[in-house]
Design a protein around this motif. Sequence first.
Motif, PDB file in Angstrom:
ATOM      1  N   LYS A 174      43.645  55.350  22.076  1.00 55.75           N
ATOM      2  CA  LYS A 174      43.414  55.095  20.656  1.00 55.75           C
ATOM      3  C   LYS A 174      44.699  55.217  19.846  1.00 55.75           C
ATOM      4  O   LYS A 174      44.707  55.699  18.714  1.00 55.75           O
ATOM      5  N   GLY A 175      45.802  54.770  20.460  1.00 55.36           N
ATOM      6  CA  GLY A 175      47.055  54.676  19.728  1.00 55.36           C
ATOM      7  C   GLY A 175      47.872  55.929  19.627  1.00 55.36           C
ATOM      8  O   GLY A 175      48.891  55.950  18.932  1.00 55.36           O
ATOM      9  N   THR A 176      47.471  57.001  20.331  1.00 58.57           N
ATOM     10  CA  THR A 176      48.238  58.237  20.288  1.00 58.57           C
ATOM     11  C   THR A 176      48.355  58.811  21.700  1.00 58.57           C
ATOM     12  O   THR A 176      47.592  58.467  22.603  1.00 58.57           O
ATOM     13  N   VAL A 177      49.316  59.718  21.873  1.00 56.62           N
ATOM     14  CA  VAL A 177      49.461  60.424  23.144  1.00 56.62           C
ATOM     15  C   VAL A 177      48.416  61.535  23.194  1.00 56.62           C
ATOM     16  O   VAL A 177      48.347  62.385  22.307  1.00 56.62           O
ATOM     17  N   VAL A 178      47.589  61.525  24.251  1.00 53.07           N
ATOM     18  CA  VAL A 178      46.531  62.527  24.378  1.00 53.07           C
ATOM     19  C   VAL A 178      46.809  63.526  25.497  1.00 53.07           C
ATOM     20  O   VAL A 178      46.144  64.570  25.560  1.00 53.07           O
ATOM     21  N   ALA A 179      47.745  63.239  26.380  1.00 60.35           N
ATOM     22  CA  ALA A 179      48.100  64.178  27.441  1.00 60.35           C
ATOM     23  C   ALA A 179      49.417  63.755  28.064  1.00 60.35           C
ATOM     24  O   ALA A 179      49.761  62.572  28.062  1.00 60.35           O
ATOM     25  N   GLU A 180      50.154  64.710  28.595  1.00 55.92           N
ATOM     26  CA  GLU A 180      51.364  64.396  29.348  1.00 55.92           C
ATOM     27  C   GLU A 180      51.685  65.545  30.285  1.00 55.92           C
ATOM     28  O   GLU A 180      51.288  66.688  30.063  1.00 55.92           O
ATOM     29  N   GLY A 181      52.369  65.218  31.360  1.00 54.31           N
ATOM     30  CA  GLY A 181      52.746  66.214  32.347  1.00 54.31           C
ATOM     31  C   GLY A 181      52.919  65.555  33.699  1.00 54.31           C
ATOM     32  O   GLY A 181      52.671  64.355  33.856  1.00 54.31           O
TER      33      GLY A 181
ATOM     34  N   LEU B 131      48.624  67.649  35.601  1.00 52.81           N
ATOM     35  CA  LEU B 131      47.433  67.076  34.972  1.00 52.81           C
ATOM     36  C   LEU B 131      46.205  67.297  35.849  1.00 52.81           C
ATOM     37  O   LEU B 131      45.117  67.611  35.339  1.00 52.81           O
ATOM     38  N   LYS B 132      46.363  67.144  37.160  1.00 51.11           N
ATOM     39  CA  LYS B 132      45.227  67.380  38.055  1.00 51.11           C
ATOM     40  C   LYS B 132      44.810  68.850  38.012  1.00 51.11           C
ATOM     41  O   LYS B 132      43.619  69.166  37.963  1.00 51.11           O
ATOM     42  N   ALA B 133      45.779  69.744  38.030  1.00 53.31           N
ATOM     43  CA  ALA B 133      45.462  71.172  38.004  1.00 53.31           C
ATOM     44  C   ALA B 133      44.787  71.572  36.691  1.00 53.31           C
ATOM     45  O   ALA B 133      43.848  72.380  36.685  1.00 53.31           O
ATOM     46  N   ALA B 134      45.248  71.012  35.587  1.00 56.99           N
ATOM     47  CA  ALA B 134      44.696  71.372  34.278  1.00 56.99           C
ATOM     48  C   ALA B 134      43.225  70.988  34.145  1.00 56.99           C
ATOM     49  O   ALA B 134      42.483  71.607  33.373  1.00 56.99           O
ATOM     50  N   HIS B 135      42.807  69.950  34.896  1.00 54.18           N
ATOM     51  CA  HIS B 135      41.427  69.481  34.780  1.00 54.18           C
ATOM     52  C   HIS B 135      40.626  69.719  36.057  1.00 54.18           C
ATOM     53  O   HIS B 135      39.514  69.189  36.204  1.00 54.18           O
ATOM     54  N   GLY B 136      41.170  70.538  36.964  1.00 56.69           N
ATOM     55  CA  GLY B 136      40.470  70.834  38.199  1.00 56.69           C
ATOM     56  C   GLY B 136      40.119  69.591  38.983  1.00 56.69           C
ATOM     57  O   GLY B 136      39.042  69.495  39.585  1.00 56.69           O
ATOM     58  N   ALA B 137      41.020  68.627  38.978  1.00 62.43           N
ATOM     59  CA  ALA B 137      40.743  67.314  39.564  1.00 62.43           C
ATOM     60  C   ALA B 137      41.424  67.172  40.917  1.00 62.43           C
ATOM     61  O   ALA B 137      42.562  67.598  41.105  1.00 62.43           O
TER      62      ALA B 137
ATOM     63  N   LEU C 273      54.239  57.512  42.299  1.00 62.86           N
ATOM     64  CA  LEU C 273      55.571  57.144  41.814  1.00 62.86           C
ATOM     65  C   LEU C 273      56.102  58.027  40.690  1.00 62.86           C
ATOM     66  O   LEU C 273      57.293  58.336  40.663  1.00 62.86           O
ATOM     67  N   ALA C 274      55.255  58.396  39.762  1.00 57.97           N
ATOM     68  CA  ALA C 274      55.743  58.954  38.499  1.00 57.97           C
ATOM     69  C   ALA C 274      56.147  60.416  38.625  1.00 57.97           C
ATOM     70  O   ALA C 274      55.435  61.230  39.228  1.00 57.97           O
ATOM     71  N   ASP C 275      57.300  60.748  38.049  1.00 58.14           N
ATOM     72  CA  ASP C 275      57.681  62.144  37.888  1.00 58.14           C
ATOM     73  C   ASP C 275      56.841  62.802  36.806  1.00 58.14           C
ATOM     74  O   ASP C 275      56.525  63.992  36.881  1.00 58.14           O
ATOM     75  N   ARG C 276      56.497  62.011  35.802  1.00 57.87           N
ATOM     76  CA  ARG C 276      55.717  62.516  34.675  1.00 57.87           C
ATOM     77  C   ARG C 276      54.798  61.411  34.175  1.00 57.87           C
ATOM     78  O   ARG C 276      55.146  60.228  34.238  1.00 57.87           O
TER      79      ARG C 276
END
Length: 257
Positions: free
Chosen positions: A214-221, A226-232, A205-208
């Motif tokens: 832990k209360g902060t943004v740790v990743a976005e895209g 996101l899959k490409a960045a982590h080889g997932a 569903l999500a465009d982004r």
Amino acid sequence: MPIISTAGLTRTFTGRSGPVEAVRGIDLTVRPGEILGLLGPNGAGKTTTLRMLTTLLPPTGGAATVAGHDLVKDPAAVRRRIGYVAQSGGLDPQETVRSELVLQGRLYGLDRTRATARAEELAVDLDLTELLDRPTPALSGGQRRRLDLAMGLTHRPEILFLDEPTTGLDPGSRADLWALVRRLRDEHGTTVVLTTHYLDEADALADRIVVVDKGTVVAEGSPAALKAAHGAATLQDAFLAITGRGPAPADSTPVAV
């Protein structure tokens, strides 16, 4: 211009053992007409963030604008421009589908004639016409979620917040709801902020994606980025890598985490 913008948004609760920082500084930008997936493990702060953005919980610090209005200074104006569908829903077991929709319209200031017309319009859009005179306890899970969505759309909000919208639904009902969310974006330009533990749902569903931990943004895209960045191969694998939960088992499939 972003339709949602936050800077250093925080929320601290006072517990028996002292203050608890549930949200420790969220910086977030959402574009008009975007479907944003807000993800995170349990206790990450995403539900608290959602409750702040929908004016249900005042921030402790930071700043935010929603639909052009300051979240703290003008919460009433924010509420007029957003729709919110909670995970648990809020249907009255003594009402019918029609009476629930008409009441929602009256609560938003429509007279009875206009509220009735809006109820019938929503029933057509969300495939509820044949259910208008059915008591809400007689609805299936998918029908209830469609009614929840209809109630959240009564006043034609610019932004729709969905909290775990498909929890407990069968695959067919999930697919129907996904199609409806896409149609809201494509045909009406509605901005959708979605929280979910189903990572296949966020991927579909999500465009982004914004990942909170832990209360902060740790990743976005985008899901693909996101899959490409982590080889997932799946968003679940990327999510596990981002949040430090370790790699998924080799035979895993996208599930709730």
